[in-house]
Design a protein around this motif. Structure first.
Motif, mmCIF file in Angstrom:
data_model
loop_
_atom_site.group_PDB
_atom_site.id
_atom_site.type_symbol
_atom_site.label_atom_id
_atom_site.label_comp_id
_atom_site.label_asym_id
_atom_site.label_seq_id
_atom_site.Cartn_x
_atom_site.Cartn_y
_atom_site.Cartn_z
ATOM 1 N N CYS A 67 0.832 -1.215 0.000
ATOM 2 C CA CYS A 67 0.000 0.000 0.000
ATOM 3 C C CYS A 67 0.860 1.255 0.000
ATOM 4 N N ARG A 68 1.951 1.234 0.757
ATOM 5 C CA ARG A 68 2.813 2.413 0.808
ATOM 6 C C ARG A 68 3.420 2.694 -0.565
ATOM 7 N N LYS A 69 3.768 1.647 -1.288
ATOM 8 C CA LYS A 69 4.311 1.834 -2.641
ATOM 9 C C LYS A 69 3.225 2.310 -3.602
ATOM 10 N N TYR A 70 2.019 1.787 -3.421
ATOM 11 C CA TYR A 70 0.911 2.228 -4.266
ATOM 12 C C TYR A 70 0.595 3.707 -4.060
ATOM 13 N N GLN A 71 0.716 4.170 -2.831
ATOM 14 C CA GLN A 71 0.412 5.574 -2.549
ATOM 15 C C GLN A 71 1.340 6.515 -3.293
ATOM 16 N N LYS A 72 2.527 6.031 -3.634
ATOM 17 C CA LYS A 72 3.474 6.827 -4.419
ATOM 18 C C LYS A 72 3.478 6.422 -5.890
ATOM 19 N N LEU A 73 2.597 5.471 -6.249
ATOM 20 C CA LEU A 73 2.519 4.921 -7.610
ATOM 21 C C LEU A 73 3.866 4.346 -8.047
ATOM 22 N N MET A 74 4.559 3.698 -7.112
ATOM 23 C CA MET A 74 5.895 3.178 -7.399
ATOM 24 C C MET A 74 6.013 1.681 -7.117
ATOM 25 N N HIS A 75 4.892 0.986 -7.133
ATOM 26 C CA HIS A 75 4.935 -0.462 -6.923
ATOM 27 C C HIS A 75 5.465 -1.136 -8.185
ATOM 28 N N PRO A 76 6.401 -2.099 -8.056
ATOM 29 C CA PRO A 76 6.988 -2.719 -9.256
ATOM 30 C C PRO A 76 6.009 -3.527 -10.094
ATOM 31 N N ASP A 77 4.858 -3.902 -9.523
ATOM 32 C CA ASP A 77 3.867 -4.665 -10.274
ATOM 33 C C ASP A 77 2.704 -3.810 -10.754
ATOM 34 N N LEU A 78 2.821 -2.484 -10.600
ATOM 35 C CA LEU A 78 1.798 -1.562 -11.096
ATOM 36 C C LEU A 78 2.368 -0.783 -12.275
ATOM 37 N N HIS A 79 1.683 -0.858 -13.396
ATOM 38 C CA HIS A 79 2.140 -0.165 -14.599
ATOM 39 C C HIS A 79 1.009 0.700 -15.143
ATOM 40 N N PHE A 80 1.385 1.822 -15.742
ATOM 41 C CA PHE A 80 0.408 2.732 -16.340
ATOM 42 C C PHE A 80 0.710 2.935 -17.811
ATOM 43 N N SER A 81 -0.348 3.090 -18.572
ATOM 44 C CA SER A 81 -0.230 3.543 -19.954
ATOM 45 C C SER A 81 -1.278 4.636 -20.144
ATOM 46 N N TYR A 82 -0.951 5.634 -20.953
ATOM 47 C CA TYR A 82 -1.828 6.802 -21.092
ATOM 48 C C TYR A 82 -1.441 7.560 -22.356
ATOM 49 N N PRO A 83 -2.332 8.413 -22.856
ATOM 50 C CA PRO A 83 -1.962 9.233 -24.011
ATOM 51 C C PRO A 83 -0.836 10.198 -23.636
ATOM 52 N N PHE A 84 0.040 10.466 -24.576
ATOM 53 C CA PHE A 84 1.097 11.449 -24.341
ATOM 54 C C PHE A 84 1.410 12.141 -25.662
#
Length: 378
Positions: A67-84
């Protein structure tokens, strides 16, 4: 992000929690909701709950290592994709990950315009390019590092062009314990090949009461100010938060004054009012017109005998009842049409003095002579 931090959407939260408890987590899900409804923060909270090491009955614990890693969006198993807004053909979402983290943590209800402000967008078009598709495939070809799931949250898949078909195989046959969450606003703009491979979760717009309560409790707004913003934003919390940053409120008083001047056909005073509106700034002009459109629609409900459906604060409801004595449904709808056209032109940087003077003249004709402009778009 925890579920308790998200405004409203209690039924959706419970549905997501139950899917985890009952082990019914689909590997590809589409969170479909209008702008400002909370689809993106719901996706992040859901991912955090799935990865939490000490799940509570109704939320993630917020304290474990995951949870602490998720709060910083820095968990190694969480990835994001988005328009850029790519500067080079090999740019991917990871190129802009620091800006993304800052944007989301600052405002989880961000929209594409807010996201653009964090980037050197210039006049480039936002998209999710083929290099990003290949990067997604590469990242998700590995097993999870720490959590039970490896999770990709893809924000606005509408910006995937035909290159998105490169993702079909990994969406349909992912590695074990790999989860795709697509967060979209316009179902019709998503590739059908991707849409058919996801489980749809519809997320409704936020309610008037949810937004009003949030503005009062979290942003220290008075009940009157919160009610007006909640009324104007039409269920879009992103719009509501933008309105908080603007100076001019009190649209009700100004709008009713405008209608009274037009009804009285007071030329010089109308000109003075137009000068005031022209100085309000483009965003406030848009909100002023949006308020007028919403207010007159409530008047139409009163005129149609559907008073039980009217949602106005007491003072504004009293004014609306008085106004129904001097105009009918056709006149109200004609003025709404003029205001909608004006809103369209304000967005495109029309000269505000000329624009609001023209609208004022049209309102005078509608209220005093029941003259309704034909072929208004020409």
């Amino acid at each position: 992000m925890q579920f308790k931090q998200i405004v409203g959407q209690d039924a959706i939260k419970q549905r997501l929690i139950n899917s985890v408890k009952e082990n019914r987590v689909s590997h590809a899900q589409l969170f479909l909701g209008p702008g400002g409804s909370g689809s993106l923060p719901l996706a992040v909270a859901y991912a955090q709950y799935l990865s939490c090491e000490d799940k509570q009955p109704d939320d993630s614990c917020g304290e474990c290592s995951s949870c602490r890693k998720y709060q910083k969006l820095m968990h190694p198993d969480l990835h994001f994709s988005y328009p850029f807004f790519a500067k080079h053909k090999d740019d991917t979402a990871i190129t802009f990950i620091e800006q993304w983290r800052e944007a989301f943590i600052t405002n989880p209800y961000l929209n594409l315009d807010t996201w653009r402000d964090y980037l050197d967008a210039e006049n480039k078009q936002a998209n999710i390019n083929i290099a990003e598709c290949h990067q997604i495939i590469k990242k998700l070809s590995f097993k999870p590092f720490e959590s039970a799931y490896k999770i990709l949250i893809l924000w606005l898949p509408e910006y995937l062009d035909k290159e998105g078909n490169a993702l079909l195989k990994i969406i349909e046959e992912p590695q074990p314990n790999t989860l795709f969450i697509l967060v979209a606003q316009n179902q019709d703009q998503i590739l059908n090949t991707i849409l058919s491979r996801t489980q749809l979760i519809k997320i409704p717009a936020l309610t008037y009461d949810d937004i009003k309560s949030h503005l009062m409790e979290k942003h220290n707004q008075t009940e009157e100010a919160a009610a007006e913003i909640a009324y104007l934003c039409n269920g879009n919390l992103s719009e509501a938060l933008t309105m908080l940053q603007q100076d001019n409120k009190g649209y009700h008083t100004s709008f009713v004054q405008w209608l009274r001047l037009c009804f009285g056909n007071k030329g010089l005073e109308v000109m003075g009012f137009v000068d005031q509106v022209a100085k309000m700034g483009r965003e406030n002009q848009k909100n002023f017109l949006r308020y007028g459109i919403s207010f007159l629609r409530e008047c139409c409900l009163l005129l149609s005998g559907a008073g039980s459906l009217v949602h106005l604060p007491a003072q504004e409801l009293e004014t609306a009842k008085k106004m129904t004595n001097v105009m009918d449904v056709d006149q109200s709808q004609a003025i709404i049409t003029e205001l909608e056209k004006a809103h369209y032109h304000v967005e495109r940087n029309a000269n505000p003095k000329i624009l609001f003077l023209d609208v004022s003249l049209q309102i005078i004709k509608v209220l005093n002579y029941k003259t309704i402009r034909q072929n208004a778009d020409t």
